[in-house]
Design a protein around this motif. Structure first.
Motif, PDB file in Angstrom:
ATOM      1  N   VAL A 262       0.854  -1.184   0.000  1.00 15.91           N
ATOM      2  CA  VAL A 262       0.000   0.000   0.000  1.00 15.91           C
ATOM      3  C   VAL A 262       0.889   1.233   0.000  1.00 15.91           C
ATOM      4  O   VAL A 262       1.981   1.228   0.570  1.00 15.91           O
ATOM      5  N   PRO A 263       0.426   2.305  -0.670  1.00 12.67           N
ATOM      6  CA  PRO A 263       1.227   3.538  -0.672  1.00 12.67           C
ATOM      7  C   PRO A 263       1.147   4.237   0.678  1.00 12.67           C
ATOM      8  O   PRO A 263       0.172   4.079   1.415  1.00 12.67           O
ATOM      9  N   PHE A 264       2.166   5.000   0.993  1.00 10.09           N
ATOM     10  CA  PHE A 264       2.138   5.793   2.214  1.00 10.09           C
ATOM     11  C   PHE A 264       2.944   7.067   2.012  1.00 10.09           C
ATOM     12  O   PHE A 264       4.095   7.025   1.572  1.00 10.09           O
ATOM     13  N   ARG A 265       2.311   8.191   2.316  1.00 15.50           N
ATOM     14  CA  ARG A 265       2.991   9.475   2.370  1.00 15.50           C
ATOM     15  C   ARG A 265       2.485  10.208   3.605  1.00 15.50           C
ATOM     16  O   ARG A 265       1.278  10.357   3.781  1.00 15.50           O
ATOM     17  N   LEU A 266       3.399  10.628   4.434  1.00 19.05           N
ATOM     18  CA  LEU A 266       3.012  11.260   5.688  1.00 19.05           C
ATOM     19  C   LEU A 266       2.132  12.484   5.443  1.00 19.05           C
ATOM     20  O   LEU A 266       1.157  12.714   6.161  1.00 19.05           O
ATOM     21  N   ARG A 267       2.432  13.257   4.421  1.00 18.74           N
ATOM     22  CA  ARG A 267       1.685  14.497   4.190  1.00 18.74           C
ATOM     23  C   ARG A 267       0.239  14.256   3.773  1.00 18.74           C
ATOM     24  O   ARG A 267      -0.570  15.195   3.785  1.00 18.74           O
ATOM     25  N   ASP A 268      -0.117  13.023   3.406  1.00 22.24           N
ATOM     26  CA  ASP A 268      -1.500  12.729   3.046  1.00 22.24           C
ATOM     27  C   ASP A 268      -2.425  12.691   4.262  1.00 22.24           C
ATOM     28  O   ASP A 268      -3.641  12.735   4.109  1.00 22.24           O
ATOM     29  N   ASP A 269      -1.872  12.544   5.454  1.00 20.35           N
ATOM     30  CA  ASP A 269      -2.665  12.532   6.680  1.00 20.35           C
ATOM     31  C   ASP A 269      -2.363  13.826   7.441  1.00 20.35           C
ATOM     32  O   ASP A 269      -1.284  13.995   7.993  1.00 20.35           O
ATOM     33  N   ARG A 270      -3.344  14.726   7.481  1.00 21.69           N
ATOM     34  CA  ARG A 270      -3.090  16.046   8.069  1.00 21.69           C
ATOM     35  C   ARG A 270      -2.834  15.983   9.571  1.00 21.69           C
ATOM     36  O   ARG A 270      -2.036  16.761  10.106  1.00 21.69           O
ATOM     37  N   VAL A 271      -3.503  15.080  10.267  1.00 16.17           N
ATOM     38  CA  VAL A 271      -3.296  14.969  11.710  1.00 16.17           C
ATOM     39  C   VAL A 271      -1.870  14.530  12.024  1.00 16.17           C
ATOM     40  O   VAL A 271      -1.188  15.119  12.875  1.00 16.17           O
ATOM     41  N   LEU A 272      -1.399  13.487  11.334  1.00 17.69           N
ATOM     42  CA  LEU A 272      -0.040  13.024  11.574  1.00 17.69           C
ATOM     43  C   LEU A 272       0.978  14.069  11.153  1.00 17.69           C
ATOM     44  O   LEU A 272       2.048  14.202  11.769  1.00 17.69           O
ATOM     45  N   THR A 273       0.680  14.810  10.092  1.00 18.61           N
ATOM     46  CA  THR A 273       1.598  15.851   9.642  1.00 18.61           C
ATOM     47  C   THR A 273       1.738  16.948  10.694  1.00 18.61           C
ATOM     48  O   THR A 273       2.845  17.372  11.039  1.00 18.61           O
ATOM     49  N   VAL A 274       0.585  17.417  11.216  1.00 18.57           N
ATOM     50  CA  VAL A 274       0.621  18.448  12.257  1.00 18.57           C
ATOM     51  C   VAL A 274       1.364  17.942  13.488  1.00 18.57           C
ATOM     52  O   VAL A 274       2.195  18.645  14.077  1.00 18.57           O
ATOM     53  N   MET A 275       1.074  16.718  13.902  1.00 16.77           N
ATOM     54  CA  MET A 275       1.736  16.149  15.069  1.00 16.77           C
ATOM     55  C   MET A 275       3.245  16.094  14.879  1.00 16.77           C
ATOM     56  O   MET A 275       4.026  16.489  15.755  1.00 16.77           O
ATOM     57  N   THR A 276       3.681  15.614  13.721  1.00 23.17           N
ATOM     58  CA  THR A 276       5.105  15.462  13.462  1.00 23.17           C
ATOM     59  C   THR A 276       5.804  16.810  13.405  1.00 23.17           C
ATOM     60  O   THR A 276       6.914  16.974  13.941  1.00 23.17           O
ATOM     61  N   VAL A 277       5.169  17.790  12.770  1.00 29.59           N
ATOM     62  CA  VAL A 277       5.750  19.135  12.703  1.00 29.59           C
ATOM     63  C   VAL A 277       5.888  19.728  14.100  1.00 29.59           C
ATOM     64  O   VAL A 277       6.922  20.325  14.440  1.00 29.59           O
ATOM     65  N   ALA A 278       4.856  19.553  14.929  1.00 29.42           N
ATOM     66  CA  ALA A 278       4.898  20.106  16.284  1.00 29.42           C
ATOM     67  C   ALA A 278       6.024  19.469  17.106  1.00 29.42           C
ATOM     68  O   ALA A 278       6.807  20.165  17.768  1.00 29.42           O
ATOM     69  N   VAL A 279       6.106  18.137  17.049  1.00 32.42           N
ATOM     70  CA  VAL A 279       7.157  17.447  17.803  1.00 32.42           C
ATOM     71  C   VAL A 279       8.540  17.840  17.287  1.00 32.42           C
ATOM     72  O   VAL A 279       9.449  18.146  18.067  1.00 32.42           O
ATOM     73  N   ALA A 280       8.703  17.868  15.978  1.00 39.06           N
ATOM     74  CA  ALA A 280       9.999  18.204  15.398  1.00 39.06           C
ATOM     75  C   ALA A 280      10.422  19.625  15.728  1.00 39.06           C
ATOM     76  O   ALA A 280      11.609  19.892  15.992  1.00 39.06           O
TER      77      ALA A 280
END
Length: 402
Positions: free
Chosen positions: A199-217
């Protein structure tokens, strides 16, 4: 693979493997940081050591994520554990700083594989309702390893020199290989079951995970430099011994352990993006408060509180990722988020070396804590994304989670 009846023996084995791996990682890193500091090497050497321990995790994520999703998880754990055993044994007989840093970089290549391998295995061992508890168990074991390793390194370096703790770290990696043989749950091929669909996966396709990752980083970029500064702050500014240094470092993990035991039994509805941002802010505030102390002993309660926020944060991010990403992409998801956070941390580490050479350690610790708080506050506008996308949704942008 989907959530099935929980396999708690496998969860406990995975937890043991994670704890053993973390213990080996920190035992080696703490020992080598003390070796470089005591031999007269400054902030650049310590910064170089920490960069070497982090860079492979960030750079190799695209490769290790695919490897974890496709290769047999048992083979990965056994082979990587044996390779790390050999590398750590070699470090026990190495004195040149450049060679130490090179071997640590190779050791970190193994970490880049082991971390997502274990993280991706756990969701397949338990039911959805049991995932926070299982994550808490794994995090607890990890934090027990974190708790034991710095104190053990400080005591052994002070009493017996660096070789003994490094050989103990090598034995820990050997134990990881043994754990890999015992875990029944497997991913990749061959597993004795139908392979996971591609299955394909791109982090930016999931807005919740993207926001979470940006905040933590963002926060990690502001405070990761503390890993370089604190050895000089605790040892030089506060005048603590290597043994006290080890116990102060361990106090952070006491807080993490407490949080894991508590939050692991909490309801899933409390694990949200809002919670993640609050925990990030609390962690940074404890670092900022630590810069004001006059004795190393005062760091212990502050580090316990900071560690509690850190431990709760780890469970939140693990559960959010596992719940929003298809099982076949778990390896890539965990590797990608880890890589972004590690990359942000590297920014702090690269800046920390020159800063440690030119500024007083107390001011640097205060600056790192303040920068982390500001970074967390700067992420507040991203909270609007949570109002539009429910963290608890069973369907993410990558498709059905389960």
């Amino acid at each position: 693979m989907s959530f099935t009846t929980s396999r708690w023996p496998d969860v406990h084995l995975a937890a043991a493997g994670r704890g053993i791996s973390v213990c080996g990682d920190l035992l080696a890193a703490t020992t080598l940081a003390l070796v470089l500091q005591e031999s007269g090497h400054g902030g650049l050497a310590v910064s170089g050591l920490l960069v070497a321990a982090s860079l492979p995790v960030a750079v190799l994520a695209p490769l290790t994520g695919r490897l974890v999703d496709r290769a047999d998880s048992r083979t990965l754990m056994v082979v990587v554990g044996l390779a790390q055993t050999a590398l750590c044994a070699a470090l026990a007989f190495t004195a040149h700083p450049a060679l130490i840093i090179a071997l640590v970089a190779l050791l970190a290549c193994g970490v880049a594989v082991v971390q997502p391998t274990i993280a991706a295995l756990v969701p397949g061992m338990v039911s959805e309702a049991d995932l926070p508890r299982a994550s808490g168990i794994v995090q607890t074991a990890s934090q027990v390893g974190m708790l034991a390793a710095p104190a053990l390194a400080g005591i052994l370096v002070g009493q017996a020199g660096p070789r003994v703790p490094l050989l103990l770290a090598a034995a820990a990696y050997l134990g990881l290989s043994g754990i890999g043989l015992l875990i029944r749950t497997r991913r990749g091929v061959p597993t004795g079951a139908d392979p996971l669909p591609a299955v394909p996966f791109r982090l930016r396709d999931d807005r919740v995970l993207t926001v979470m990752t940006v905040a933590v980083a963002a926060v990690v970029a502001g405070v990761s430099a503390i890993n370089v500064f604190e050895v000089f702050f605790i040892r030089d500014t506060l005048g603590a011994s290597t043994t006290v240094y080890g116990f102060v470092m361990a106090s952070w993990t006491v807080g993490m352990l407490t949080a894991s035991l508590t939050l692991g039994r909490s309801a899933r509805r409390w694990i949200t993006l809002r919670t993640v941002l609050a925990l990030l802010t609390a962690t940074c505030l404890m670092v900022l408060a630590g810069a004001t102390v006059q004795s190393a002993g005062w760091l212990i309660p502050l580090w316990i509180l900071g560690g509690a926020a850190n431990g709760a944060l780890n469970i939140c991010t693990t559960v959010l990722i596992a719940g929003r990403v298809r099982p076949a992409a778990h390896g890539r998801a965990f590797a990608a988020t880890t890589a972004i956070v590690q990359g942000a941390g590297l920014t702090g580490l690269l800046v920390a070396g020159p800063l440690a050479e030119g500024f007083e350690p107390r001011a640097l610790v205060a600056g790192a804590g303040a920068a982390g708080v500001l970074a967390a506050l700067a992420c507040l506008p991203l909270m609007r994304s949570e109002l539009r996308v429910s963290v608890d949704s069973d369907v993410g942008a990558t498709g059905p989670a389960r």
